[in-house]
Write an enzyme that holds these catalytic residues in place. Structure first.
Site, PDB file in Angstrom:
ATOM      1  CB  SER A 186     -32.899  20.736   4.074  1.00 22.67           C
ATOM      2  OG  SER A 186     -33.573  21.065   5.261  1.00 22.67           O
ATOM      3  CG  ASN A 187     -30.844  20.501   8.970  1.00 24.25           C
ATOM      4  OD1 ASN A 187     -31.855  20.178   9.576  1.00 24.25           O
ATOM      5  ND2 ASN A 187     -30.452  21.766   8.859  1.00 24.25           N
ATOM      6  CG  HIS A 188     -31.033  13.996   8.791  1.00 21.94           C
ATOM      7  ND1 HIS A 188     -31.737  13.331   7.823  1.00 21.94           N
ATOM      8  CD2 HIS A 188     -29.727  13.751   8.544  1.00 21.94           C
ATOM      9  CE1 HIS A 188     -30.892  12.685   7.031  1.00 21.94           C
ATOM     10  NE2 HIS A 188     -29.666  12.936   7.448  1.00 21.94           N
TER      11      HIS A 188
END
Ligand code: C5P
Length: 402
Positions: A209-211
């Site tokens: 995933s990402n931030h």
């Protein structure tokens, strides 16, 4: 009270969701509306007219002829109402409305109405997905009927799927929004918004995933809603609550986000894609949790579909499409080429080089790039204010197509 002085006909047709019509009636009354109830013969099998007449404080109409042999004046009812809300609207009633049939009082009131009509469909999964139902809903929408989406969940049949009526509280919010939004710049417009990250599974417990937190997306949802739009928010896991009245379609993966965006986009006036979609996903997610064995582990990744570019290919001449670009070098040049490649009307450029811009912060600094190469640069602002400025630039594009 948000519905003071508003006259609403609550139409109830034959669906098990009719038991919720009592709550809808109560909620409308508690917001100050005057309510008259019209029930079909099959609705009476599910809930008694007595319940509705006590709650609405008005006699309930169930047929063209009253029990005392006087005539139930459907034309008068159609003229009296500021809104006709049919909840639940069964497959049968929707089909009769779409075909203009006039076989019961509710259908006669629908045909006589000069006011807006809102329907809250309720039926079983397969009936809802049947092409005839989709066609009937499309016909009604094209004639201006306000069609609420159904929700996915447990159905009375025991099946799990689409077709559940929206909850009474959500229907109340849609009714209030309908009355409060009439003179706002995006009144009557439906806007699709994507937000948050996606999660691409590696195994049942791990993902890529990402931030992204979804803060910018929620701020956009709010700014669009404040401008009068109905907002459909297709979002990955968010770290903020979704404001009331926004239609939230939760997803996890890029593939799910694509599917939901493709489902809703054709019925929307525009779309803003602010999600941080994963660009790659594991080729074959493992069914079981991967065990560590001390050796190196290689993950094979494949690209995900570009949702924004897919919508860009499908966009009709009267739809407006907005994308985001997060760049780290040659920002303007890259964003402009993205705008052209993905067939966008506007692109919002974030630069990671700007302090206070990007993931997780409460502020953002963006530049807008338009199709005609015009650019507008905003200073560092709160995400809420940035969202309002983006929506202010979006409104003329939507209205240019009206
Ligand atoms: O090409 P890039 O990923 O930089 O484009 C960013 C824009 O494209 C954002 O608006 C984002 O929401 C959208 N996007 C998408 N689907 C993807 C990747 C990005 O909709 N798979």
């Amino acid at each position: 009270m948000r519905l003071s002085g508003k006259r609403i006909i609550l139409g109830i047709s034959g669906s098990i969701a009719a038991y919720k019509s009592a709550s809808i009636c109560r909620l409308l009354i508690s917001e100050g509306a005057e309510v008259q109830v019209v029930m079909t013969e099959s609705a009476i099998q599910f809930i008694t007219p007595l319940t509705l007449s006590v709650l609405s404080k008005n006699p309930v109409a169930t047929g063209m002829v009253r029990p005392d042999q006087t005539w139930e004046n459907h034309i008068e009812k159609g003229l009296w109402a500021d809104l006709i809300l049919v909840a639940p609207a069964s497959a049968q009633t929707l089909s009769a409305f779409a075909e203009g049939r006039c076989e019961n009082l509710l259908q006669a009131v629908f045909l006589s109405a000069r006011c807006p009509v809102m329907v809250a469909p309720a039926m079983d999964h397969d009936m809802y997905l049947h092409p005839s139902t989709s066609h009937n809903l499309a016909v009604l929408k094209s004639r201006g009927t306000l069609v609420l989406d159904t929700v996915t969940g447990e159905l009375a049949s025991g099946l799990y799927g689409e077709g559940r009526m929206q909850e009474p509280e959500t229907i109340l919010e849609r009714v209030c929004l309908h009355f409060s939004n009439r003179n706002l710049p995006l009144s009557g417009k439906t806007i699709l918004l994507s937000a948050g990250p996606t999660r691409e599974p590696i195994d049942p417990v791990r993902f890529i995933s990402n931030h992204s937190t979804g803060k910018m997306g929620i701020a956009l949802a709010q700014a669009l809603q404040e401008s009068g739009a109905h907002v459909i928010l297709v979002a990955g896991p968010l770290q903020r609550p979704v404001p009331k009245g926004i239609e939230h379609v939760p997803v996890e993966t890029a593939a799910q986000m694509l599917m939901e965006c493709l489902r809703y986009f054709p019925g929307c006036d525009g779309a803003i894609m602010s999600a941080a979609v994963a660009d790659y996903r594991p080729v074959n997610p493992h069914d079981q949790k991967l065990k560590k064995n001390g050796a190196e582990l290689n993950l094979n990744l494949e690209p995900t579909a570009d949702i924004l570019a897919t919508l860009g290919q499908q966009k009709s001449a009267n739809q407006v499409l907005v994308g985001f670009a997060l760049e780290t070098e040659n920002e303007l040049e890259h964003a402009q080429s993205k705008l052209e490649r993905k067939n966008l009307d506007l692109i919002v450029l974030n630069s990671l080089r700007d302090v206070g811009a990007g993931f997780g912060t409460d502020t953002n600094k963006v530049t807008l790039l338009f199709r005609d190469k015009k650019t507008v640069e905003f200073p560092l602002l709160s995400k809420d204010e940035t969202a309002r400025r983006i929506v202010d630039s979006f409104i003329p594009l939507i209205n240019a197509n009206a």
